[in-house]
Design a protein around this motif. Structure first.
Motif, PDB file in Angstrom:
ATOM      1  N   GLU A 116       2.602  14.714  16.912  1.00 46.96           N
ATOM      2  CA  GLU A 116       3.322  15.538  16.026  1.00 46.96           C
ATOM      3  C   GLU A 116       2.444  15.859  14.506  1.00 46.96           C
ATOM      4  O   GLU A 116       2.644  16.896  14.009  1.00 46.96           O
ATOM      5  CB  GLU A 116       4.604  14.508  15.444  1.00 46.96           C
ATOM      6  N   TRP A 117       1.709  14.927  14.211  1.00 49.45           N
ATOM      7  CA  TRP A 117       0.955  15.075  12.850  1.00 49.45           C
ATOM      8  C   TRP A 117      -0.283  16.289  13.388  1.00 49.45           C
ATOM      9  O   TRP A 117      -1.046  16.525  12.246  1.00 49.45           O
ATOM     10  CB  TRP A 117       0.193  14.066  12.544  1.00 49.45           C
ATOM     11  N   GLY A 118      -0.423  16.754  14.489  1.00 50.31           N
ATOM     12  CA  GLY A 118      -1.594  17.589  15.039  1.00 50.31           C
ATOM     13  C   GLY A 118      -3.156  16.960  14.919  1.00 50.31           C
ATOM     14  O   GLY A 118      -3.911  17.776  14.909  1.00 50.31           O
ATOM     15  N   LEU A 119      -3.022  15.630  15.284  1.00 50.97           N
ATOM     16  CA  LEU A 119      -4.135  14.806  15.496  1.00 50.97           C
ATOM     17  C   LEU A 119      -5.001  14.894  16.570  1.00 50.97           C
ATOM     18  O   LEU A 119      -6.208  14.627  16.643  1.00 50.97           O
ATOM     19  CB  LEU A 119      -4.149  13.501  14.638  1.00 50.97           C
ATOM     20  N   LEU A 120      -4.145  15.355  17.597  1.00 49.62           N
ATOM     21  CA  LEU A 120      -5.001  15.036  18.932  1.00 49.62           C
ATOM     22  C   LEU A 120      -5.557  16.549  19.396  1.00 49.62           C
ATOM     23  O   LEU A 120      -5.236  17.446  18.757  1.00 49.62           O
ATOM     24  CB  LEU A 120      -3.856  14.934  20.028  1.00 49.62           C
ATOM     25  N   PRO A 121      -6.564  16.424  20.071  1.00 56.43           N
ATOM     26  CA  PRO A 121      -7.339  18.069  20.467  1.00 56.43           C
ATOM     27  C   PRO A 121      -6.318  18.909  20.653  1.00 56.43           C
ATOM     28  O   PRO A 121      -5.191  18.526  21.419  1.00 56.43           O
ATOM     29  CB  PRO A 121      -8.230  17.334  21.356  1.00 56.43           C
ATOM     30  N   GLU A 122      -6.784  20.133  20.448  1.00 59.61           N
ATOM     31  CA  GLU A 122      -5.801  21.354  20.564  1.00 59.61           C
ATOM     32  C   GLU A 122      -5.471  21.241  21.957  1.00 59.61           C
ATOM     33  O   GLU A 122      -6.393  21.151  23.113  1.00 59.61           O
ATOM     34  CB  GLU A 122      -6.462  22.558  20.324  1.00 59.61           C
ATOM     35  N   GLY A 123      -4.126  21.608  22.500  1.00 56.83           N
ATOM     36  CA  GLY A 123      -3.697  21.898  23.866  1.00 56.83           C
ATOM     37  C   GLY A 123      -3.723  20.263  24.388  1.00 56.83           C
ATOM     38  O   GLY A 123      -3.469  20.363  25.749  1.00 56.83           O
ATOM     39  N   VAL A 124      -3.960  19.106  23.895  1.00 58.59           N
ATOM     40  CA  VAL A 124      -3.616  18.026  24.519  1.00 58.59           C
ATOM     41  C   VAL A 124      -2.255  17.437  24.295  1.00 58.59           C
ATOM     42  O   VAL A 124      -1.675  17.318  23.001  1.00 58.59           O
ATOM     43  CB  VAL A 124      -4.808  16.960  24.052  1.00 58.59           C
TER      44      VAL A 124
ATOM     45  N   THR B 255      -3.026  12.657  26.559  1.00 57.65           N
ATOM     46  CA  THR B 255      -3.797  11.545  25.973  1.00 57.65           C
ATOM     47  C   THR B 255      -3.387  10.166  26.553  1.00 57.65           C
ATOM     48  O   THR B 255      -4.380   9.272  26.559  1.00 57.65           O
ATOM     49  CB  THR B 255      -3.620  11.508  24.398  1.00 57.65           C
ATOM     50  N   LEU B 256      -2.287   9.981  27.263  1.00 62.22           N
ATOM     51  CA  LEU B 256      -1.818   8.843  27.660  1.00 62.22           C
ATOM     52  C   LEU B 256      -2.295   8.726  28.967  1.00 62.22           C
ATOM     53  O   LEU B 256      -2.602   7.682  29.536  1.00 62.22           O
ATOM     54  CB  LEU B 256      -0.468   8.623  27.567  1.00 62.22           C
ATOM     55  N   ALA B 257      -2.894   9.802  29.688  1.00 61.47           N
ATOM     56  CA  ALA B 257      -3.547   9.642  31.122  1.00 61.47           C
ATOM     57  C   ALA B 257      -4.805   8.826  31.010  1.00 61.47           C
ATOM     58  O   ALA B 257      -5.415   8.931  30.063  1.00 61.47           O
ATOM     59  CB  ALA B 257      -3.694  10.911  31.554  1.00 61.47           C
ATOM     60  N   PRO B 258      -5.213   8.199  32.085  1.00 62.34           N
ATOM     61  CA  PRO B 258      -6.537   7.486  31.952  1.00 62.34           C
ATOM     62  C   PRO B 258      -7.621   8.307  31.498  1.00 62.34           C
ATOM     63  O   PRO B 258      -8.706   7.776  30.815  1.00 62.34           O
ATOM     64  CB  PRO B 258      -6.656   6.873  33.407  1.00 62.34           C
ATOM     65  N   GLU B 259      -7.817   9.627  31.800  1.00 65.48           N
ATOM     66  CA  GLU B 259      -8.870  10.407  31.500  1.00 65.48           C
ATOM     67  C   GLU B 259      -8.686  11.025  30.059  1.00 65.48           C
ATOM     68  O   GLU B 259      -9.693  11.697  29.691  1.00 65.48           O
ATOM     69  CB  GLU B 259      -8.954  11.539  32.429  1.00 65.48           C
ATOM     70  N   GLY B 260      -7.578  10.802  29.630  1.00 65.88           N
ATOM     71  CA  GLY B 260      -7.357  11.044  28.024  1.00 65.88           C
ATOM     72  C   GLY B 260      -7.782  10.312  26.868  1.00 65.88           C
ATOM     73  O   GLY B 260      -8.880  10.040  26.674  1.00 65.88           O
ATOM     74  N   GLN B 261      -6.739   9.457  26.432  1.00 69.04           N
ATOM     75  CA  GLN B 261      -7.159   8.153  25.532  1.00 69.04           C
ATOM     76  C   GLN B 261      -7.498   8.642  24.210  1.00 69.04           C
ATOM     77  O   GLN B 261      -8.246   8.070  23.519  1.00 69.04           O
ATOM     78  CB  GLN B 261      -7.815   7.353  26.240  1.00 69.04           C
ATOM     79  N   TYR B 262      -7.165   9.913  23.774  1.00 69.56           N
ATOM     80  CA  TYR B 262      -7.873  10.463  22.515  1.00 69.56           C
ATOM     81  C   TYR B 262      -7.240   9.526  21.344  1.00 69.56           C
ATOM     82  O   TYR B 262      -7.632   9.417  20.427  1.00 69.56           O
ATOM     83  CB  TYR B 262      -7.392  11.811  22.378  1.00 69.56           C
TER      84      TYR B 262
ATOM     85  N   ASP C 196     -13.126   9.477   8.217  1.00 68.64           N
ATOM     86  CA  ASP C 196     -12.684  10.128   9.462  1.00 68.64           C
ATOM     87  C   ASP C 196     -12.355  11.527   8.943  1.00 68.64           C
ATOM     88  O   ASP C 196     -11.095  11.787   8.313  1.00 68.64           O
ATOM     89  CB  ASP C 196     -11.684   9.471   9.969  1.00 68.64           C
ATOM     90  N   LEU C 197     -13.020  12.573   9.313  1.00 66.81           N
ATOM     91  CA  LEU C 197     -12.672  13.875   8.935  1.00 66.81           C
ATOM     92  C   LEU C 197     -11.947  14.612  10.022  1.00 66.81           C
ATOM     93  O   LEU C 197     -11.378  15.669   9.560  1.00 66.81           O
ATOM     94  CB  LEU C 197     -14.076  14.489   8.832  1.00 66.81           C
ATOM     95  N   LYS C 198     -11.359  13.972  10.824  1.00 65.39           N
ATOM     96  CA  LYS C 198     -10.257  14.404  11.730  1.00 65.39           C
ATOM     97  C   LYS C 198      -8.891  14.140  11.164  1.00 65.39           C
ATOM     98  O   LYS C 198      -8.039  14.619  12.003  1.00 65.39           O
ATOM     99  CB  LYS C 198     -10.534  13.877  13.273  1.00 65.39           C
ATOM    100  N   VAL C 199      -8.825  13.758  10.074  1.00 71.22           N
ATOM    101  CA  VAL C 199      -7.382  13.094   9.763  1.00 71.22           C
ATOM    102  C   VAL C 199      -7.237  13.902   8.488  1.00 71.22           C
ATOM    103  O   VAL C 199      -8.351  14.275   7.568  1.00 71.22           O
ATOM    104  CB  VAL C 199      -7.191  11.775   9.599  1.00 71.22           C
ATOM    105  N   PRO C 200      -5.987  14.048   7.883  1.00 71.59           N
ATOM    106  CA  PRO C 200      -5.990  14.495   6.444  1.00 71.59           C
ATOM    107  C   PRO C 200      -6.264  13.809   5.525  1.00 71.59           C
ATOM    108  O   PRO C 200      -6.341  12.618   5.642  1.00 71.59           O
ATOM    109  CB  PRO C 200      -4.443  14.821   6.462  1.00 71.59           C
ATOM    110  N   GLU C 201      -6.874  14.114   4.561  1.00 70.45           N
ATOM    111  CA  GLU C 201      -7.504  13.531   3.386  1.00 70.45           C
ATOM    112  C   GLU C 201      -6.260  12.405   3.148  1.00 70.45           C
ATOM    113  O   GLU C 201      -6.712  11.407   2.540  1.00 70.45           O
ATOM    114  CB  GLU C 201      -7.677  14.359   2.376  1.00 70.45           C
ATOM    115  N   GLU C 202      -5.226  12.645   2.896  1.00 71.99           N
ATOM    116  CA  GLU C 202      -4.033  11.842   2.271  1.00 71.99           C
ATOM    117  C   GLU C 202      -4.036  10.557   3.261  1.00 71.99           C
ATOM    118  O   GLU C 202      -3.679   9.681   2.788  1.00 71.99           O
ATOM    119  CB  GLU C 202      -2.843  12.441   2.209  1.00 71.99           C
ATOM    120  N   PHE C 203      -4.562  10.592   4.648  1.00 73.70           N
ATOM    121  CA  PHE C 203      -4.526   9.484   5.402  1.00 73.70           C
ATOM    122  C   PHE C 203      -5.693   8.680   5.440  1.00 73.70           C
ATOM    123  O   PHE C 203      -5.823   7.413   5.772  1.00 73.70           O
ATOM    124  CB  PHE C 203      -4.267   9.764   6.845  1.00 73.70           C
TER     125      PHE C 203
END
Length: 492
Positions: free
Chosen positions: A373-381, A386-393, A444-451
């Motif tokens: 929901e926050w848009g932190l997972l890779p695009e299209g995931v 991500t819950l699949a064994p090959e995901g896990q992001y 962690d540059l993948k998350v918004p600065e506020e987090f």
């Protein structure tokens, strides 16, 4: 047995016959009237019977372990091996160098248990006044054979008899191998093990495994011990909140919080059940932060992961994440509420018939949904991706599992096999933690600065019941609003 290290003895000891006679004379008779049966011992007896049923016609050797040197001629405070404590009822700092031996008969017969230990020496002995490790002058009175018989209801013998008695059972011996190196070597010598005897090692490992899984389901007394450990932990958390302003003022506030919690833990029981994690600000994103050297900033969060260990050695393991200033910022609340929602899902999954792994699956799905929901997972995931064994992001922000068994060890039953642990069905009497988290490191540059720099974990101790679970620590506020009210009430 106890660790030794080469060192010079700088103590001066009078050694004349006249001095020995003087020291030994004119002591009152020891009063044994205060030695009563230990409540825990009556619950240990059925555990020994249950263990014996797994190993008919065997002799099981369960050492307490020995004292360990902390520095030169000072030892760490002694803690008996967990299997020994569970099977005897002894906890706290008792009894270094002791060994429980259980001789089993045919299946269904009652086992014979013998407690080998180092009894307190007579007052005319050199140990009495000259031995700084065991002598009564130095460490106070210790039990004699009659004390053990009264307390534990076990046959008690001097540990010096152990080798000869084991020799009579040489072909049927098993030992818990990690409890005491010297006792393990003694058993292997008595058995005549070859250096590369894999079958003997496997037999010993089977005993250690059985002792560990014996603790998977708690009896009524153990459940009550867990309740009391959690209640004491709640009181210690209250004291921490009451002292938060002082911790901020003094600087190095993580240490102040650690000390306040430790004071209450030591007063209520044996101490802390593990090194307390007192992590302010970005330190909360180091999962096992135990250095506890940081200041407390009223604009940041404090993650406190701590538990009181009772004298019986049963320990709580609770985490609360607190806004040091008393109120969550919008960003902190957003992360906190996501973790709370995940924990609610995990707790709801704790019920008979579900698998242990279902608890993590329920909690981590909620975590993944928020990250998506926050848009932190890779695009299209997607969440499913991500819950699949090959995901896990999502594991970038919650790397650990959601639960572990809890009891005498903070991570109890650690020798259980995967199918007995992760894949096992939950049954009434199991005690486990539910502790999801989100950890956004400051760099962690993948998350918004506020987090960035926000780390949140919420952990409760739950007991599986017939129709769900009892949240043993549920009396401690958990929602963001309730945490704020809790802090306001205690800080005035």
């Amino acid at each position: 047995m106890s660790e030794e290290q080469p060192k010079q003895d700088h103590r001066s000891r009078p050694d004349s016959e006249n001095f020995r006679a003087f020291i030994a004379a004119d002591w009152a008779e020891r009063d044994l009237s205060g030695v009563r049966p230990l409540e825990a011992a009556q619950y240990a007896a059925p555990r020994r019977t249950a263990l014996a049923e797994k190993f008919p016609e065997q002799t099981l050797v369960v050492p307490a372990g020995g004292l360990k040197v902390r520095s030169n001629d000072t030892d760490y405070v002694f803690r008996p091996h967990s299997a020994f404590a569970h099977l005897t009822g002894l906890g706290a700092d008792r009894e270094p160098d002791a060994v429980l031996v259980i001789r089993t008969g045919e299946a269904g017969s009652e086992p014979e248990a013998v407690f080998y230990f180092r009894p307190m020496a007579a007052r005319d002995s050199e140990e009495f006044f000259a031995d700084s490790r065991y002598g009564e002058f130095w460490v106070g009175p210790r039990p004699v054979e009659e004390d053990i018989r009264r307390e534990l209801g076990l046959d008690a013998r001097h540990v010096d008899r152990l080798e000869a008695d084991l020799a009579a059972d040489a072909d049927r011996l098993r030992v818990v191998p990690d409890a005491d190196r010297d006792v393990t070597e003694l058993v292997r010598r008595v058995r005549g093990d070859a250096a590369d005897d894999a079958s003997a090692t496997e037999r010993d490992d089977e005993l250690a495994h059985a002792c560990s899984v014996l603790r998977l389901v708690k009896d009524d007394w153990e459940a009550d011990q867990m309740r009391e450990a959690v209640r004491a932990t709640g009181r210690a958390f209250d004291a921490v909140i009451e002292n938060l302003d002082e911790a901020v003022r003094r600087g190095r506030g993580e240490r102040w919080v650690e000390g306040v919690f430790g004071l209450h833990a030591r007063h209520a029981g044996n101490g802390v059940g593990y090194d307390s994690i007192v992590a302010s600000g970005d330190h909360a994103n180091t999962l096992h932060w135990i250095r506890n050297t940081g200041d407390l900033d009223p604009n940041e969060l404090l993650l406190l992961d701590a538990g009181v260990e009772l004298d019986s050695l049963f320990t709580a393991d609770v985490t609360r994440t607190l806004p040091i200033g008393g109120t969550f910022t919008d960003a902190q609340r957003k992360v906190y509420d996501a973790v709370y929602a995940a924990q609610e899902a995990g707790i709801a999954a704790v019920k008979p018939g579900n698998k242990f792994g279902d608890v993590h699956a329920a909690a981590i799905r909620v975590i993944a949904e928020h990250l998506h929901e926050w848009g932190l997972l890779p695009e299209g995931v997607s969440v499913e991706d991500t819950l699949a064994p090959e995901g896990q992001y999502h594991r970038r922000w919650m790397v650990h599992g959601t639960s572990h068994h809890l009891g005498i060890d903070v991570h109890d039953c650690a020798l259980a096999r995967r199918e007995e642990y992760m894949g096992a069905e939950l049954v009434p009497g199991m005690c486990l933690t539910v502790e999801p988290g989100l950890y956004f490191k400051a760099d962690d540059l993948k998350v918004p600065e506020e987090f960035r720099g926000i780390g949140v974990r919420i952990e409760d101790d739950v007991l599986v019941t017939g129709d769900g679970c009892e949240n043993l620590s549920g009396f401690m506020p958990r929602t963001s609003a309730d945490v704020e009210a809790w802090m306001k009430r205690l800080r005035g």
